[in-house]
Design a protein around this motif. Sequence first.
Motif, short mmCIF file in Angstrom:
data_model
loop_
_atom_site.label_atom_id
_atom_site.label_comp_id
_atom_site.label_asym_id
_atom_site.label_seq_id
_atom_site.Cartn_x
_atom_site.Cartn_y
_atom_site.Cartn_z
N GLY A 62 0.78 -1.09 -0.08
CA GLY A 62 0.06 -0.22 0.18
C GLY A 62 0.92 1.11 0.04
O GLY A 62 2.25 1.09 -0.14
N PRO A 63 0.27 2.56 0.04
CA PRO A 63 0.85 3.51 0.20
C PRO A 63 1.82 3.65 1.23
O PRO A 63 1.31 3.39 2.46
CB PRO A 63 -0.19 4.63 -0.08
CG PRO A 63 -1.40 4.17 0.40
CD PRO A 63 -1.22 2.54 -0.02
N ASP A 65 3.37 5.75 4.70
CA ASP A 65 2.85 6.79 5.42
C ASP A 65 3.45 8.06 5.76
O ASP A 65 3.01 8.81 6.48
CB ASP A 65 2.25 6.18 6.58
CG ASP A 65 3.46 5.45 7.58
OD1 ASP A 65 4.56 5.66 7.18
OD2 ASP A 65 3.03 5.20 8.70
N ARG A 96 7.50 10.39 -10.35
CA ARG A 96 7.55 8.91 -10.00
C ARG A 96 8.38 7.95 -10.71
O ARG A 96 8.28 7.90 -12.01
CB ARG A 96 5.74 8.61 -10.16
CG ARG A 96 4.97 9.25 -9.33
CD ARG A 96 3.38 8.83 -9.64
NE ARG A 96 2.65 9.43 -8.60
CZ ARG A 96 2.25 10.91 -8.69
NH1 ARG A 96 2.82 11.79 -9.50
NH2 ARG A 96 1.32 11.19 -7.42
N ASP A 116 5.43 3.79 -2.42
CA ASP A 116 4.17 3.06 -2.45
C ASP A 116 4.16 1.71 -3.11
O ASP A 116 4.88 1.58 -4.15
CB ASP A 116 3.09 3.98 -3.43
CG ASP A 116 2.77 5.41 -2.85
OD1 ASP A 116 2.87 5.51 -1.66
OD2 ASP A 116 2.74 6.46 -3.64
N THR A 117 3.59 0.75 -2.56
CA THR A 117 3.91 -0.53 -3.10
C THR A 117 2.35 -1.18 -3.62
O THR A 117 1.21 -0.50 -2.92
CB THR A 117 4.33 -1.65 -2.19
OG1 THR A 117 3.35 -1.55 -0.97
CG2 THR A 117 5.59 -1.04 -1.43
N THR A 118 2.23 -1.81 -4.73
CA THR A 118 1.09 -2.48 -5.28
C THR A 118 1.16 -3.99 -4.94
O THR A 118 1.97 -4.63 -5.10
CB THR A 118 1.39 -2.20 -6.74
OG1 THR A 118 1.35 -0.80 -6.83
CG2 THR A 118 -0.04 -2.72 -7.28
N ARG A 137 2.93 11.81 6.05
CA ARG A 137 2.46 11.83 4.58
C ARG A 137 0.91 12.11 4.63
O ARG A 137 0.34 11.03 4.88
CB ARG A 137 3.15 10.85 3.95
CG ARG A 137 2.68 10.68 2.34
CD ARG A 137 3.30 9.74 1.61
NE ARG A 137 3.03 9.99 0.25
CZ ARG A 137 2.99 8.96 -0.52
NH1 ARG A 137 3.43 7.51 -0.21
NH2 ARG A 137 2.80 9.06 -1.92
N ILE A 140 -1.20 12.06 -0.93
CA ILE A 140 -0.39 11.22 -1.86
C ILE A 140 0.47 11.78 -2.88
O ILE A 140 1.28 11.55 -3.47
CB ILE A 140 -1.40 10.23 -2.54
CG1 ILE A 140 -2.12 9.46 -1.44
CG2 ILE A 140 -0.72 9.30 -3.59
CD1 ILE A 140 -1.34 8.45 -0.80
#
Length: 154
Positions: A62-63, A65, A96, A116-118, A137, A140
């Motif tokens: 996820g994103p 923090d 990015r 940020d991870t997917t 953070r 985003i």
Amino acid sequence: MRLVNEHNAVDLRTTPVHLGLGSTAKPVEGFAWNPEALQAYSAAVAADGAEGRLVTILDGDGPGDHWERHPAGDELVVCLSGSVTVVRDLDGVPDRVLLGPGEATVNPAGVWHAVDTTGPTSILTITAGLGTDHRPRTDIHPAERVGVPGPESS
């Protein structure tokens, strides 16, 4: 927290390794991502100055923090598995870089960045830890903060 002369296998997720002057590499026992442990680590490696590096593996999903920056030197980010987007805040404009397994990028010294991870992702970082700054953070997209001073301007 202490640096040890250990020659057995270490798990970089729980026991980072400090690369120091004289090409030394020492596991950091008792390391944690809290203010007390980070302060103890900084004190233990202060003699290495800007040349010291912390090597660790971080897992995420996820994103991120927080934003961080490393004024003393560049940081290498390597994607080991999954997919990661490194977001750099270049004067309020997001830059990015998407990484897949085996790919890497360098965060230049002093540049605010977030990760940020997917899906489940593992990254390896080699970080110049001296003087690292963090800030929450709350967004985003860094561009949404244009004109809002950060902690570095107080």
